[in-house]
Write a protein that holds these residues in place. Structure first.
Motif, PDB file in Angstrom:
ATOM      1  N   UNK A  80       0.856  -1.181   0.000  1.00  0.00           N
ATOM      2  CA  UNK A  80       0.000   0.000   0.000  1.00  0.00           C
ATOM      3  C   UNK A  80       0.893   1.231   0.000  1.00  0.00           C
ATOM      4  N   UNK A  81       0.505   2.256  -0.756  1.00  0.00           N
ATOM      5  CA  UNK A  81       1.279   3.489  -0.797  1.00  0.00           C
ATOM      6  C   UNK A  81       0.942   4.354   0.406  1.00  0.00           C
ATOM      7  N   UNK A  82       1.936   5.053   0.910  1.00  0.00           N
ATOM      8  CA  UNK A  82       1.752   5.926   2.066  1.00  0.00           C
ATOM      9  C   UNK A  82       0.821   7.082   1.697  1.00  0.00           C
ATOM     10  N   UNK A  83      -0.015   7.465   2.637  1.00  0.00           N
ATOM     11  CA  UNK A  83      -0.888   8.616   2.448  1.00  0.00           C
ATOM     12  C   UNK A  83      -2.114   8.357   1.600  1.00  0.00           C
ATOM     13  N   UNK A  84      -2.413   7.111   1.290  1.00  0.00           N
ATOM     14  CA  UNK A  84      -3.589   6.834   0.455  1.00  0.00           C
ATOM     15  C   UNK A  84      -4.671   6.096   1.228  1.00  0.00           C
ATOM     16  N   UNK A 116      13.234  -8.935   3.070  1.00  0.00           N
ATOM     17  CA  UNK A 116      11.855  -8.726   2.619  1.00  0.00           C
ATOM     18  C   UNK A 116      11.215  -7.588   3.414  1.00  0.00           C
ATOM     19  N   UNK A 117      11.460  -7.562   4.715  1.00  0.00           N
ATOM     20  CA  UNK A 117      10.935  -6.489   5.551  1.00  0.00           C
ATOM     21  C   UNK A 117      11.498  -5.139   5.110  1.00  0.00           C
ATOM     22  N   UNK A 118      12.787  -5.086   4.801  1.00  0.00           N
ATOM     23  CA  UNK A 118      13.403  -3.845   4.330  1.00  0.00           C
ATOM     24  C   UNK A 118      12.763  -3.406   3.013  1.00  0.00           C
ATOM     25  N   UNK A 119      12.554  -4.371   2.113  1.00  0.00           N
ATOM     26  CA  UNK A 119      11.926  -4.073   0.825  1.00  0.00           C
ATOM     27  C   UNK A 119      10.538  -3.486   1.037  1.00  0.00           C
ATOM     28  N   UNK A 120       9.738  -4.120   1.879  1.00  0.00           N
ATOM     29  CA  UNK A 120       8.379  -3.642   2.144  1.00  0.00           C
ATOM     30  C   UNK A 120       8.390  -2.263   2.790  1.00  0.00           C
ATOM     31  N   UNK A 121       9.325  -2.019   3.710  1.00  0.00           N
ATOM     32  CA  UNK A 121       9.402  -0.708   4.363  1.00  0.00           C
ATOM     33  C   UNK A 121       9.757   0.388   3.378  1.00  0.00           C
ATOM     34  N   UNK A 141      15.492   2.944  -6.936  1.00  0.00           N
ATOM     35  CA  UNK A 141      16.619   2.016  -7.090  1.00  0.00           C
ATOM     36  C   UNK A 141      17.710   2.332  -6.074  1.00  0.00           C
ATOM     37  N   UNK A 142      18.072   3.616  -5.990  1.00  0.00           N
ATOM     38  CA  UNK A 142      19.130   4.035  -5.076  1.00  0.00           C
ATOM     39  C   UNK A 142      18.754   3.754  -3.617  1.00  0.00           C
ATOM     40  N   UNK A 143      17.484   4.003  -3.268  1.00  0.00           N
ATOM     41  CA  UNK A 143      17.030   3.738  -1.898  1.00  0.00           C
ATOM     42  C   UNK A 143      17.130   2.253  -1.568  1.00  0.00           C
ATOM     43  N   UNK A 146      20.895   1.182  -1.291  1.00  0.00           N
ATOM     44  CA  UNK A 146      21.460   1.687  -0.042  1.00  0.00           C
ATOM     45  C   UNK A 146      20.911   0.928   1.163  1.00  0.00           C
ATOM     46  N   UNK A 147      19.609   0.644   1.172  1.00  0.00           N
ATOM     47  CA  UNK A 147      19.003  -0.069   2.303  1.00  0.00           C
ATOM     48  C   UNK A 147      19.539  -1.493   2.410  1.00  0.00           C
ATOM     49  N   UNK A 148      19.672  -2.191   1.281  1.00  0.00           N
ATOM     50  CA  UNK A 148      20.199  -3.557   1.310  1.00  0.00           C
ATOM     51  C   UNK A 148      21.656  -3.564   1.778  1.00  0.00           C
ATOM     52  N   UNK A 149      22.476  -2.673   1.223  1.00  0.00           N
ATOM     53  CA  UNK A 149      23.888  -2.649   1.607  1.00  0.00           C
ATOM     54  C   UNK A 149      24.072  -2.282   3.076  1.00  0.00           C
TER      55      UNK A 149
END
Length: 168
Positions: A80-84, A116-121, A141-143, A146-149
């Protein structure tokens, strides 16, 4: 007015991109293109059709290691997208590619719940306005990289390639 596009391109190509690459410790674009053009090492095993898709949570994941280098595929991730208020969602599939000959697939499968949790967040923190911005996929892509690394504690992920991207 005629020079504005050329000046914008010059600033982006020779100022902004080198700074961004240095900050994220990414190789220059020339090195990335050369690395993709290089043939795969002969000693890397090719994966057969034994990989099966797994479903669960907000989407299924399918990990594969291609002959061209290590990668891991996230299939049909829905958030779900934030704010919707739950009325709009993003459905995407993408491949995460690794750096060098490191075992990205094994690392991602070993820490599947965490990644998976990082991806969903990361994906669910996006708003509809974020996704309507020009270049929003590149920012995303950059986010993700960076989050995975950051979560893995080392630079293991190199790039994210979207194969499906639907906003509803």
């Amino acid at each position: 007015m005629i020079l504005a596009p050329a000046a914008t391109f010059g600033v982006a190509e020779f100022v902004l991109l080198p700074r961004l690459q240095a900050k994220l410790a990414l190789p220059p674009a020339d090195a990335h293109a050369k690395a993709e053009a290089a043939p795969a090492a002969a000693d890397e095993p090719e994966e057969g059709a034994a990989d099966k898709e797994e479903k669960g949570g907000h989407g299924g994941k399918e990990g594969k290691e291609a002959a061209g280098g290590p990668n891991y595929e996230f299939s049909n991730v829905v958030v779900n997208l934030a704010g919707t208020m739950g009325t709009r969602y993003l459905k995407t599939s993408f491949i995460v590619t690794g750096v060098g000959g490191k075992n990205l697939r094994g690392t991602f499968e070993g820490q599947k719940a965490k990644l998976t949790d990082i991806t969903l967040n990361v994906l669910s923190s996006l708003t509809l306005a974020d996704l309507e911005e020009p270049g929003s996929k590149n920012v995303l892509r950059e986010k993700l990289v960076a989050a995975y690394n950051q979560a893995l504690g080392k630079r293991l992920v190199e790039q994210v390639y979207f194969s499906d991207f639907v906003i509803q």
